[in-house]
Scaffold this active site. Structure first.
Site, PDB file in Angstrom:
ATOM      1  N   ARG A  41       4.809   6.789 -22.099  1.00  0.00           N
ATOM      2  CA  ARG A  41       5.217   5.474 -22.578  1.00  0.00           C
ATOM      3  C   ARG A  41       4.478   5.133 -23.856  1.00  0.00           C
ATOM      4  NH1 ARG A  41       1.813   1.308 -21.457  1.00  0.00           N
ATOM      5  NH2 ARG A  41       3.494  -0.195 -21.203  1.00  0.00           N
ATOM      6  N   LEU A  42       5.042   4.162 -24.555  1.00  0.00           N
ATOM      7  CA  LEU A  42       4.382   3.505 -25.673  1.00  0.00           C
ATOM      8  C   LEU A  42       4.424   2.015 -25.405  1.00  0.00           C
ATOM      9  CD1 LEU A  42       5.895   5.373 -28.775  1.00  0.00           C
ATOM     10  CD2 LEU A  42       3.493   5.368 -28.109  1.00  0.00           C
ATOM     11  N   ASP A  43       3.344   1.318 -25.713  1.00  0.00           N
ATOM     12  CA  ASP A  43       3.357  -0.134 -25.567  1.00  0.00           C
ATOM     13  C   ASP A  43       4.435  -0.740 -26.450  1.00  0.00           C
ATOM     14  OD1 ASP A  43       1.208  -0.194 -23.766  1.00  0.00           O
ATOM     15  OD2 ASP A  43      -0.241  -0.134 -25.413  1.00  0.00           O
ATOM     16  N   ALA A  44       4.896  -1.919 -26.086  1.00  0.00           N
ATOM     17  CA  ALA A  44       5.959  -2.564 -26.850  1.00  0.00           C
ATOM     18  C   ALA A  44       5.566  -2.776 -28.307  1.00  0.00           C
ATOM     19  CB  ALA A  44       6.338  -3.900 -26.201  1.00  0.00           C
ATOM     20  N   SER A  46       3.721  -0.848 -30.063  1.00  0.00           N
ATOM     21  CA  SER A  46       3.511   0.440 -30.723  1.00  0.00           C
ATOM     22  C   SER A  46       4.861   1.044 -31.088  1.00  0.00           C
ATOM     23  CB  SER A  46       2.749   1.407 -29.804  1.00  0.00           C
ATOM     24  OG  SER A  46       1.479   0.894 -29.475  1.00  0.00           O
TER      25      SER A  46
END
Length: 217
Positions: A41-44, A46
């Site tokens: 995942r990537l943070d929102a 990022s």
């Protein structure tokens, strides 16, 4: 097997279902391929490379910390790094009462700086403080790790873009080349071959071997 690469824009969750009362968008607004899910995942807040697949075994292989895949990020920070700050990032920093694994860090200058369009919304800029770009590579994925690491050495992160995933100790990689923000594409035949070799590769290394490899990184 269906496997996609997506260049995730700022403000998008790494999931297909929106969160209630959230200001963030979700993957369903960009990708209409059924039965694929993000491997990692990537943070929102990022941006950058996200791999999606319908094969659970590949998701597990890419996210299992025992395998320690290098993930590389372009990080725009407030301020200019000095050798002491860069060395602290490389050696590991205690965040949330746990020391990070050794990292690879480069200060990108001149032609090495990433050629990216301006973020929407733009980053905050203070006229009296310069910004710099780092390339930071990690073998672990703790919560908001990059931001916590750069903040700990006095270089707050302004923008974070994942640019590359190494599959097998740097011998094969996936990257953002020619993939604009908000767009996705199927993996190429060559990339699929790398993923197939990854799935047929050996089991995780022993703890001691992993520690030795981390020191060499």
């Amino acid at each position: 097997m269906t496997t996609l690469l997506f260049n995730k824009p700022y403000g998008v969750l790494s999931q297909f279902t929106p969160e209630a009362a959230s200001r963030w968008r979700c993957l369903a607004e960009f990708i209409n391929v059924p039965e694929v899910y993000a491997a990692g995942r990537l943070d929102a807040d990022s941006e950058g490379l996200l791999l999606l697949t319908d094969q659970g075994r590949l998701q597990q292989r890419l996210t299992d910390p025992r395998f320690g895949h290098w993930r590389s990020y372009w990080v725009q920070v407030e301020g200019q790094p000095d050798d002491a700050q860069l060395n602290r990032l490389r050696e590991g920093i205690e965040i949330q009462r746990k020391r990070t694994m050794p990292a690879r860090v480069r200060w990108l200058q001149g032609e090495e700086m990433p050629d990216l369009p301006e973020r929407d919304p733009p980053i905050r800029v203070r006229a009296t403080i310069p910004t710099s770009w780092l390339e930071l590579s990690l073998r672990e994925g703790r919560n908001r790790q990059v931001r916590r690491m750069t903040a700990a050495v006095g270089l707050p992160t302004l923008r974070l873009v994942r640019c590359r995933i190494d599959l097998m100790d740097g011998k094969a990689e996936l990257d953002l080349k020619d993939l604009p923000a908000g767009r996705w594409r199927p993996v190429t035949n060559a990339e699929q071959g790398r993923l197939n070799r990854l799935l047929s590769s050996s089991r995780p290394r022993s703890r001691m071997a992993r520690r030795g490899a981390d020191r060499r990184g």
